[in-house]
Design a protein around this motif. Sequence first.
Motif, mmCIF file in Angstrom:
data_model
loop_
_atom_site.group_PDB
_atom_site.id
_atom_site.type_symbol
_atom_site.label_atom_id
_atom_site.label_comp_id
_atom_site.label_asym_id
_atom_site.label_seq_id
_atom_site.Cartn_x
_atom_site.Cartn_y
_atom_site.Cartn_z
ATOM 1 N N THR A 29 23.624 -0.125 11.343
ATOM 2 C CA THR A 29 23.908 -1.443 11.412
ATOM 3 C C THR A 29 25.195 -1.936 11.007
ATOM 4 O O THR A 29 25.807 -1.274 10.133
ATOM 5 C CB THR A 29 22.812 -2.038 10.109
ATOM 6 N N ARG A 30 25.630 -2.666 11.607
ATOM 7 C CA ARG A 30 27.237 -3.363 11.466
ATOM 8 C C ARG A 30 27.005 -4.290 10.357
ATOM 9 O O ARG A 30 26.492 -5.194 10.426
ATOM 10 C CB ARG A 30 27.777 -3.931 12.805
ATOM 11 N N VAL A 31 27.810 -4.022 9.185
ATOM 12 C CA VAL A 31 27.438 -4.789 7.993
ATOM 13 C C VAL A 31 28.748 -5.547 7.714
ATOM 14 O O VAL A 31 28.476 -6.625 7.377
ATOM 15 C CB VAL A 31 27.434 -3.624 6.617
ATOM 16 N N LEU A 32 29.955 -5.339 8.110
ATOM 17 C CA LEU A 32 31.242 -6.068 7.836
ATOM 18 C C LEU A 32 32.203 -5.811 9.143
ATOM 19 O O LEU A 32 32.439 -4.558 9.465
ATOM 20 C CB LEU A 32 31.863 -5.903 6.696
ATOM 21 N N ASN A 33 32.930 -6.849 9.678
ATOM 22 C CA ASN A 33 33.860 -6.733 10.377
ATOM 23 C C ASN A 33 35.197 -7.256 9.541
ATOM 24 O O ASN A 33 35.154 -8.420 9.055
ATOM 25 C CB ASN A 33 34.117 -7.683 11.767
ATOM 26 N N PHE A 34 36.155 -6.589 9.043
ATOM 27 C CA PHE A 34 37.212 -6.763 8.126
ATOM 28 C C PHE A 34 38.192 -7.912 8.838
ATOM 29 O O PHE A 34 38.321 -7.980 9.772
ATOM 30 C CB PHE A 34 37.946 -5.750 7.609
ATOM 31 N N ALA A 35 38.792 -8.697 7.933
ATOM 32 C CA ALA A 35 39.769 -9.413 8.342
ATOM 33 C C ALA A 35 41.003 -8.600 9.271
ATOM 34 O O ALA A 35 40.973 -7.575 8.877
ATOM 35 C CB ALA A 35 40.551 -10.199 7.334
ATOM 36 N N SER A 36 41.640 -9.281 10.032
ATOM 37 C CA SER A 36 42.614 -8.743 11.069
ATOM 38 C C SER A 36 43.686 -7.916 10.259
ATOM 39 O O SER A 36 44.384 -6.982 10.608
ATOM 40 C CB SER A 36 43.089 -9.829 11.864
ATOM 41 N N GLN A 37 44.042 -8.306 9.127
ATOM 42 C CA GLN A 37 45.072 -7.632 8.297
ATOM 43 C C GLN A 37 44.461 -6.164 7.760
ATOM 44 O O GLN A 37 45.512 -5.362 7.000
ATOM 45 C CB GLN A 37 45.813 -8.439 7.139
ATOM 46 N N ALA A 38 43.324 -5.938 7.763
ATOM 47 C CA ALA A 38 42.669 -4.618 7.398
ATOM 48 C C ALA A 38 43.073 -3.585 8.371
ATOM 49 O O ALA A 38 42.124 -3.166 9.456
ATOM 50 C CB ALA A 38 41.370 -4.528 7.096
ATOM 51 N N ALA A 39 44.195 -2.750 8.167
ATOM 52 C CA ALA A 39 44.759 -2.066 9.361
ATOM 53 C C ALA A 39 44.166 -0.528 9.200
ATOM 54 O O ALA A 39 44.310 0.312 10.120
ATOM 55 C CB ALA A 39 46.149 -2.362 9.496
ATOM 56 N N GLY A 40 44.198 -0.183 8.105
ATOM 57 C CA GLY A 40 44.061 1.374 7.519
ATOM 58 C C GLY A 40 43.277 1.682 6.605
ATOM 59 O O GLY A 40 43.458 2.250 5.521
#
Length: 326
Positions: A105-116
Amino acid sequence: MTTENSQPKLTTVATLPEHYFLENLAVRADGSMLVTALNRRELWWAPAPAEDATIGAVLVDRLEGLPMSIVEAEPDVFYVSSMAPATLDRFDLRGWTPGAPVNRTRVLNFASQAAGLNGSCLLAPGVILVADCAAGLIWRVDLSDDGMAGTAKVWLKHDSMAPGLDPERAVHLTQTFSIPYPGVNGVRTAEKSNHVYFTGSWEQIFVRVAFDPDTHEPVGEPEVVFKGIHAVDDFCMDENKGVAYITTHIDNSLYSVPLDPGVAAKETKLIVGDPIDDRFLGPSSAAWGRQEGDYGRVAYFTTDGGHTPPNNSGLIRPSAVVRIEF
């Protein structure tokens, strides 16, 4: 810093082909393991080590991003963080058997600044910390009561976590995706002392910061425990003995570092890697075994077999999970 005269016992317990970048692992209660293959976008299962084992590693799932760390938030329920895109997926392995479809299950898509997104750990029930080695910070993820969703916010950002910005030192994880030389990398919770420990690869440091056991928020400034280990990566900790075992990914070595900053400078030791052991090429993460008596004595390490440059061993071997008995 010294070199240990008597090395711990190393045993290869699972292998995947050459040029598989095995990044992280989690040991299940039954002794089997989950392993992320970063550059293949895959999650693998490996059987519990046994002399009469006849089954090898089994593919669990293919992911959209580059899978990094694994956290078990409740029995046999695991959360895998990935880069490109930055996501958190839940794997429910209750009742799962190797080779069967897995409940993801996809729990979270992080904000765009979460690169690594890199190392992660369980800070408290329903609270996960995820190191972001490209943004130079640690995220806090609060899971919903059912564990099927999560919200993320910055838990701590500090200069010690900063990545290297020299483009010549960028890390090419795949042919199409690169990150700066990693900053904050591994992160672990020391429950007995209410500290979070983390490594900073670019700054070559091992650091700790206190946290409030009620709010789970950081308290005070981070404190450098030890500085000067090149290519420092991830680690496991023995709180009873008061020591961390820290890998150096491209240096093919393992260090024993006291958790107490007051003694780390005097008692830090190189325990694997002098001379280079071709069973321990490209070590990344570590996890304690789950059998009785394993904690503090038996740990498992992922390796990439020398895949990641610069490779000072000059060797390429199959990627592996290595058992180390201290």
